[in-house]
Write an enzyme that holds these catalytic residues in place. Structure first.
Site, mmCIF file in Angstrom:
data_model
loop_
_atom_site.group_PDB
_atom_site.id
_atom_site.type_symbol
_atom_site.label_atom_id
_atom_site.label_comp_id
_atom_site.label_asym_id
_atom_site.label_seq_id
_atom_site.Cartn_x
_atom_site.Cartn_y
_atom_site.Cartn_z
ATOM 1 N N LEU A 252 -55.832 29.897 -45.580
ATOM 2 C CA LEU A 252 -56.654 29.124 -44.663
ATOM 3 C C LEU A 252 -55.763 28.159 -43.892
ATOM 4 O O LEU A 252 -55.096 27.307 -44.488
ATOM 5 C CB LEU A 252 -57.715 28.317 -45.418
ATOM 6 N N GLY B 247 -55.996 22.746 -45.475
ATOM 7 C CA GLY B 247 -55.054 23.853 -45.463
ATOM 8 C C GLY B 247 -54.835 24.350 -46.880
ATOM 9 O O GLY B 247 -54.450 23.584 -47.764
ATOM 10 N N SER B 248 -55.058 25.614 -47.151
ATOM 11 C CA SER B 248 -55.078 26.047 -48.547
ATOM 12 C C SER B 248 -55.058 27.565 -48.650
ATOM 13 O O SER B 248 -54.810 28.269 -47.683
ATOM 14 C CB SER B 248 -56.322 25.488 -49.237
ATOM 15 N N ARG B 249 -55.375 28.039 -49.858
ATOM 16 C CA ARG B 249 -55.397 29.476 -50.131
ATOM 17 C C ARG B 249 -56.470 29.759 -51.173
ATOM 18 O O ARG B 249 -56.712 28.944 -52.073
ATOM 19 C CB ARG B 249 -54.014 29.903 -50.642
ATOM 20 N N ILE C 109 -56.754 27.204 -54.307
ATOM 21 C CA ILE C 109 -55.375 26.767 -54.473
ATOM 22 C C ILE C 109 -55.021 25.739 -53.403
ATOM 23 O O ILE C 109 -55.189 25.986 -52.212
ATOM 24 C CB ILE C 109 -54.414 27.970 -54.383
#
Length: 236
Positions: free
Chosen positions: A105, A193-195, A163
């Site tokens: 993301l 901002g991530s996963r 995450i």
């Protein structure tokens, strides 16, 4: 569709609801914008752009979720950065290799996460860790994360990892262990901002490809009732 209905839909697309988790950030930013204009107009315009970005980041649009049994739906907006068969992290309590679909993301993606399947959350574990870039493979094992296992009514276990990334420092989860979630239901959010990783059952093929854009609550990641092999794709 009538022109009147088309105009209503267009206006609705412009004014997307803001998730409640973003209200305080938006409030502080609006206050800073007002102060900025009082002190120096250039600062006010800069803060206005920041406020617009915060509103965009915390947007929470409605999604149209397919409901057929057996489908696994994308839990996050973003781009698929990895599809591989790997052992799940130990905190999930799952054995053997599984197909992992990793969705990155960016700062411009919607960060509201949605349940990939309907079922009961049998495990919810918070794991402290580092803050490597979420696009990196090692972020799945070393970054701060929240691990969830959802068991469907048929007994199938699907795991989801929220995450944290290089910039994000806060994982928010709305549903806890023992709760029941519906497919496409909002279950969490990650700032900024991530996963998100999804672990499919052993031997299950993914129906998406690396580089493909995901829409949380809408894009079909896999079909547990299908024997279709992994799809091939090309950029054009």
């Amino acid at each position: 569709m009538s022109n009147h209905q088309g105009f209503i839909d267009w206006v609705g697309d412009l004014f997307v609801p803001i998730h409640r988790d973003g209200h305080k950030f938006l409030g502080f930013s609006l206050l800073a914008t007002i102060i900025g204009f009082l002190l120096w107009s250039t600062l006010g315009w800069i803060m206005l752009l920041v406020t617009a970005w915060i509103a965009h980041f915390f947007r929470d649009p409605d999604r149209v979720t397919p409901l057929r049994e057996g489908l696994v739906i994308a839990p996050a907006d973003g781009r698929v950065v990895g599809i591989e068969r790997v052992p799940p992290p130990p905190e999930l309590g799952l054995e053997g290799e599984r197909t992992r679909i990793s969705i990155f993301l960016s700062m411009m993606d919607c960060h509201v996460n949605r349940a990939p399947v309907a079922g009961r959350i049998t495990r919810s574990i918070y794991v402290p860790g580092a803050f490597f870039s979420a696009a990196s493979d090692k972020s799945s094992e070393e970054n701060e994360r929240r691990a969830l296992v959802i068991e469907t009514p048929r007994g199938t276990q699907i795991a989801v990892l929220q995450i944290a990334g290089l910039i994000s420092r806060r994982i928010v989860t709305f549903a806890g262990e023992g709760d029941t979630v519906g497919i496409g239901q909002r279950f969490g959010l990650i700032r900024f901002g991530s996963r998100v990783d999804v672990y499919l059952p052993a031997g299950q093929s993914a129906l998406v490809s690396i580089g493909q854009r995901m829409v949380a609550g809408e894009t079909v990641l896999a079909d547990l009732d299908s024997d279709e092999p992994e799809r091939e794709a090309r950029r054009s």
